[in-house]
Write an enzyme that holds these catalytic residues in place. Sequence first.
Site, PDB file in Angstrom:
ATOM      1  N   LYS A 164       0.863  -1.197   0.000  1.00 41.98           N
ATOM      2  CA  LYS A 164       0.000   0.000   0.000  1.00 41.98           C
ATOM      3  C   LYS A 164       0.892   1.237   0.000  1.00 41.98           C
ATOM      4  CE  LYS A 164      -2.268   1.819   3.730  1.00 41.98           C
ATOM      5  NZ  LYS A 164      -2.271   3.280   3.794  1.00 41.98           N
ATOM      6  N   ASP A 219      -3.419   4.317  -1.998  1.00 39.81           N
ATOM      7  CA  ASP A 219      -4.399   4.753  -0.992  1.00 39.81           C
ATOM      8  C   ASP A 219      -4.409   6.281  -0.908  1.00 39.81           C
ATOM      9  OD1 ASP A 219      -6.019   4.939   1.285  1.00 39.81           O
ATOM     10  OD2 ASP A 219      -4.407   4.388   2.662  1.00 39.81           O
ATOM     11  N   LYS A 267      -7.408   8.129  -1.309  1.00 35.59           N
ATOM     12  CA  LYS A 267      -8.707   8.551  -0.749  1.00 35.59           C
ATOM     13  C   LYS A 267      -9.264   9.804  -1.427  1.00 35.59           C
ATOM     14  CE  LYS A 267      -7.775   6.717   3.913  1.00 35.59           C
ATOM     15  NZ  LYS A 267      -6.329   6.441   3.926  1.00 35.59           N
ATOM     16  N   ASP A 319     -13.751  14.823  -4.130  1.00 31.07           N
ATOM     17  CA  ASP A 319     -13.859  16.137  -4.790  1.00 31.07           C
ATOM     18  C   ASP A 319     -15.138  16.100  -5.621  1.00 31.07           C
ATOM     19  OD1 ASP A 319     -13.239  18.656  -6.060  1.00 31.07           O
ATOM     20  OD2 ASP A 319     -11.126  18.265  -5.665  1.00 31.07           O
ATOM     21  N   ILE A 320     -15.355  17.086  -6.473  1.00 32.00           N
ATOM     22  CA  ILE A 320     -16.553  17.043  -7.306  1.00 32.00           C
ATOM     23  C   ILE A 320     -16.407  15.896  -8.313  1.00 32.00           C
ATOM     24  CG2 ILE A 320     -17.105  19.488  -7.003  1.00 32.00           C
ATOM     25  CD1 ILE A 320     -15.975  19.964  -9.843  1.00 32.00           C
ATOM     26  N   THR A 354     -11.298   5.007  10.728  1.00 29.73           N
ATOM     27  CA  THR A 354     -11.303   4.369  12.052  1.00 29.73           C
ATOM     28  C   THR A 354     -10.847   5.338  13.145  1.00 29.73           C
ATOM     29  OG1 THR A 354      -9.187   3.389  11.416  1.00 29.73           O
ATOM     30  CG2 THR A 354     -11.095   1.939  11.374  1.00 29.73           C
ATOM     31  N   ARG A 374       2.827  -1.143  10.967  1.00 31.59           N
ATOM     32  CA  ARG A 374       3.887  -1.274  11.966  1.00 31.59           C
ATOM     33  C   ARG A 374       4.202  -2.677  12.464  1.00 31.59           C
ATOM     34  NH1 ARG A 374       1.251   3.724  14.888  1.00 31.59           N
ATOM     35  NH2 ARG A 374      -0.463   2.720  13.782  1.00 31.59           N
TER      36      ARG A 374
HETATM   37  O1  C5P Z   1       0.804   0.603  11.281  1.00 28.87           O
HETATM   38  P1  C5P Z   1      -0.633   0.169  11.088  1.00 28.87           P
HETATM   39  O2  C5P Z   1      -0.774  -1.347  10.910  1.00 28.87           O
HETATM   40  O3  C5P Z   1      -1.544   0.718  12.146  1.00 28.87           O
HETATM   41  O4  C5P Z   1      -1.041   0.805   9.680  1.00 28.87           O
HETATM   42  C1  C5P Z   1      -2.351   0.734   9.184  1.00 28.87           C
HETATM   43  C2  C5P Z   1      -2.412   1.437   7.858  1.00 28.87           C
HETATM   44  O5  C5P Z   1      -3.770   1.479   7.433  1.00 28.87           O
HETATM   45  C3  C5P Z   1      -1.929   2.877   7.880  1.00 28.87           C
HETATM   46  O6  C5P Z   1      -1.369   3.145   6.587  1.00 28.87           O
HETATM   47  C4  C5P Z   1      -3.202   3.675   8.093  1.00 28.87           C
HETATM   48  O7  C5P Z   1      -3.130   4.966   7.540  1.00 28.87           O
HETATM   49  C5  C5P Z   1      -4.193   2.829   7.291  1.00 28.87           C
HETATM   50  N1  C5P Z   1      -5.599   3.005   7.653  1.00 28.87           N
HETATM   51  C6  C5P Z   1      -6.080   2.774   8.931  1.00 28.87           C
HETATM   52  N2  C5P Z   1      -7.421   2.938   9.200  1.00 28.87           N
HETATM   53  C7  C5P Z   1      -8.262   3.344   8.221  1.00 28.87           C
HETATM   54  C8  C5P Z   1      -7.784   3.576   6.935  1.00 28.87           C
HETATM   55  C9  C5P Z   1      -6.431   3.405   6.681  1.00 28.87           C
HETATM   56  O8  C5P Z   1      -5.328   2.381   9.813  1.00 28.87           O
HETATM   57  N3  C5P Z   1      -9.550   3.459   8.470  1.00 28.87           N
END
Ligand code: C5P
Length: 234
Positions: free
Chosen positions: A34, A61, A63, A66-67, A121, A213
């Site tokens: 991603k 990713d 996201k 916009d119009i 989230t 992570r």
């Molecule tokens: O490090 P971690 O496993 O928390 O990373 C989760 C990834 O998913 C990050 O790139 C975060 O921006 C993305 N993400 C998220 N929750 C969302 C949408 C995207 O954690 N609702």
Amino acid sequence: MERDVIIACDFGSAEEAYKFLDKFENESRKPYLKIGMELYYAAGNEIVKELKRRGHKIFLDLKLHDIPNTVKKAMKVLSALDVDMVNVHASGTKEMMAAGLEGLTRADGSRPLLIAVTQLTSTSQQAMNEQLGISGDINDTIVHYARNAQEAGLDGVVCSPLEAGLVKSACGATFKAITPGIRFADSATDDQVRITTPARAREIGSDYIVVGRPITASQDPVAAWRRCVDEFCG
Ligand code: C5P
């Protein structure tokens, strides 16, 4: 069902990303990656093209929100990059999502998967009610937005793994759930709140898990990635 683990390459430069990915050089199966706003804004289309050339699948990713006409034209540009998955905010309306889909579809009818973000989230029930002005239960909004995405012709939504079951019940088993918020049972939760393990995400019905992570900050990222694949893909 095609299930896969997507590594969130949340790095601030191309150098850092390549240094991390060099560890996977000897893997016969190339990890699905991603690329989010941070790496894309730092390293642009070049890194997307290079990682595709190296054989990785890419979820871009960005996201979009916009119009409809702007989203359609932007999606046309992204489609030419030959990535495998892109996304929009469902709150941009069904018209915007349908326009994005149109822009993404190539002359031969092929296109990357298009998924929608329902509620981030990081947005709490209280923030949704008080700041965004959306009343009611956040799970109802998530399901409502998922239905809108499906009606606009999209392939699925990004949601917490704990919401994947709700989305599948409302939209059917083939509507995809892409779920971040994944942690091993024995690892740090960091700033994620609604989390679960790769194995449990599989049971609930996720199609793709997005893992950052627990892999990128691990002492042994290749072993951590393999563990995710074993637990989630079986
Ligand atoms: O490090 P971690 O496993 O928390 O990373 C989760 C990834 O998913 C990050 O790139 C975060 O921006 C993305 N993400 C998220 N929750 C969302 C949408 C995207 O954690 N609702």
